[in-house]
Design a protein around this motif. Structure first.
Motif, PDB file in Angstrom:
ATOM      1  N   UNK A   1       0.835  -1.202   0.000  1.00  0.00           N
ATOM      2  CA  UNK A   1       0.000   0.000   0.000  1.00  0.00           C
ATOM      3  C   UNK A   1       0.875   1.259   0.000  1.00  0.00           C
ATOM      4  N   UNK A   2       1.940   1.231   0.797  1.00  0.00           N
ATOM      5  CA  UNK A   2       2.871   2.365   0.838  1.00  0.00           C
ATOM      6  C   UNK A   2       3.528   2.562  -0.528  1.00  0.00           C
ATOM      7  N   UNK A   3       3.850   1.470  -1.168  1.00  0.00           N
ATOM      8  CA  UNK A   3       4.461   1.527  -2.505  1.00  0.00           C
ATOM      9  C   UNK A   3       3.484   2.159  -3.499  1.00  0.00           C
ATOM     10  N   UNK A   4       2.243   1.745  -3.483  1.00  0.00           N
ATOM     11  CA  UNK A   4       1.245   2.283  -4.419  1.00  0.00           C
ATOM     12  C   UNK A   4       1.038   3.780  -4.200  1.00  0.00           C
TER      13      UNK A   4
ATOM     14  N   UNK B   1      10.803   1.600  -9.654  1.00  0.00           N
ATOM     15  CA  UNK B   1      11.512   1.642  -8.384  1.00  0.00           C
ATOM     16  C   UNK B   1      11.147   2.908  -7.612  1.00  0.00           C
ATOM     17  N   UNK B   2      10.994   2.753  -6.305  1.00  0.00           N
ATOM     18  CA  UNK B   2      10.714   3.896  -5.431  1.00  0.00           C
ATOM     19  C   UNK B   2      11.789   3.941  -4.345  1.00  0.00           C
ATOM     20  N   UNK B   3      12.292   5.141  -4.082  1.00  0.00           N
ATOM     21  CA  UNK B   3      13.353   5.303  -3.071  1.00  0.00           C
ATOM     22  C   UNK B   3      12.885   4.772  -1.718  1.00  0.00           C
TER      23      UNK B   3
ATOM     24  N   UNK C   1       9.300   5.198   0.693  1.00  0.00           N
ATOM     25  CA  UNK C   1       8.486   4.067   1.140  1.00  0.00           C
ATOM     26  C   UNK C   1       8.331   4.101   2.656  1.00  0.00           C
ATOM     27  N   UNK C   2       9.429   4.356   3.353  1.00  0.00           N
ATOM     28  CA  UNK C   2       9.382   4.414   4.820  1.00  0.00           C
ATOM     29  C   UNK C   2       8.445   5.523   5.287  1.00  0.00           C
TER      30      UNK C   2
ATOM     31  N   UNK D   1      13.449  -0.012  12.937  1.00  0.00           N
ATOM     32  CA  UNK D   1      12.324  -0.938  12.909  1.00  0.00           C
ATOM     33  C   UNK D   1      12.048  -1.428  11.485  1.00  0.00           C
ATOM     34  N   UNK D   2      12.083  -0.505  10.537  1.00  0.00           N
ATOM     35  CA  UNK D   2      11.818  -0.848   9.139  1.00  0.00           C
ATOM     36  C   UNK D   2      12.883  -1.824   8.629  1.00  0.00           C
TER      37      UNK D   2
END
Length: 284
Positions: free
Chosen positions: A175-178, A191-193, A197-198, A226-227
């Motif tokens: 979901x974060x990627x989208x 690709x997403x940095x 994403x974090x 944590x990530x």
């Protein structure tokens, strides 16, 4: 005449205070040097005070030289004391770590425990605890084996005992990627940095309390450490017909900390530097 008397009085008074401080510090060093392993940091600090006081002092050059010779004799012992401190600290720390099931590795000033780095600083008599190869600073404590183990135990529990579920994590990650793809006007599969994403993932990770009232007190902490650890322990890589891909950082993306994330690959401190994430069509 009175102005001149005031200047002389002040000079004498200042010299008196300086000499009193010099005498006290000199005596303190004399006491501390009997137990140098426990007081090495204090000895170094007091020696600096003595040197500064000597520079300010109006003592006869002969007296100053005598004091300086004595200081040099103490200074000459410091390297041996430092080695003794390292040996004693290292042995005790290794024993304490073994009780927790950890193996101590590496050489001074950087010791390794699991995926942590312990930076031993003899000058300040403290230990800095890092996540990974000096990636994220987790804490600082005195050069004391028991204190180091106590601090590391708390930090390790906070990171590793975080509630985790593969499917839920992967769902939020997708979901974060989208969201990041949409915000950057990219297309699925690009690709997403990792930092983007974090950012999105941290907000998706908030509970209803924060969403209802998004104030600092209601924010659920979720940072780089944590990530990183969650990505490390993630076993499943496929979700909703898509497959997660972690892109290894090239040299260009390892110059700035914000451009990459270190992720452990095992329990021995090995790991990889990741700069981007993407989800692509899963291959059956």
């Amino acid at each position: 005449m009175k102005e001149n008397e005031r200047k002389i009085t002040k000079l004498i008074s200042d010299e008196k205070v300086n000499l009193q401080n010099l005498l006290k510090t000199f005596r303190d060093v004399g006491k501390l040097r009997h137990t140098p392993l426990n007081n090495l940091y204090k000895i170094k600090q007091e020696m600096i005070k003595i040197e500064k006081a000597l520079k300010r002092s109006k003592l006869d050059d002969f007296v100053k030289e005598e004091i300086e010779r004595h200081l040099e004799s103490i200074k000459s012992k410091i390297p041996r004391w430092e080695e003794d401190v390292k040996k004693t600290f290292g042995q005790k720390l290794e024993n304490e770590m073994e009780k927790l099931g950890f193996e101590l590795r590496g050489h001074y000033p950087l010791l390794k425990v699991s995926f942590y780095t312990l930076e031993v600083d003899l000058d300040s008599f403290r230990v800095l605890i890092w996540y990974g190869p000096q990636q994220e600073k987790l804490g600082i404590c005195e050069l004391n084996p028991e204190e180091v183990v106590k601090k590391l135990k708390i930090v390790h529990a906070k990171i590793t005992q975080w509630q985790f579920n593969d499917e839920m994590f992967l769902s939020k990650l997708y979901e974060a990627y989208k969201i990041a793809v949409y915000r950057q006007n990219k297309k699925m599969g690009d690709q997403i940095a990792i930092s983007n994403i974090l950012f999105e993932f941290a907000f998706l990770n908030q509970d209803k309390k924060f969403r209802t009232n998004p104030i600092k007190d209601n924010y659920r902490e979720y940072g780089r450490v944590f990530f990183s650890y969650d990505l490390h322990r993630l076993k499943e890589r496929k979700f909703d017909g898509k497959e997660l891909s972690l892109i290894t950082a090239t040299r260009a993306y390892t110059r700035r900390k914000s451009d990459f994330l270190w992720i452990p690959s095992g329990e021995k401190g090995d790991g990889n530097y990741i700069s981007h994430i993407k989800f692509r069509e899963a291959i059956s």
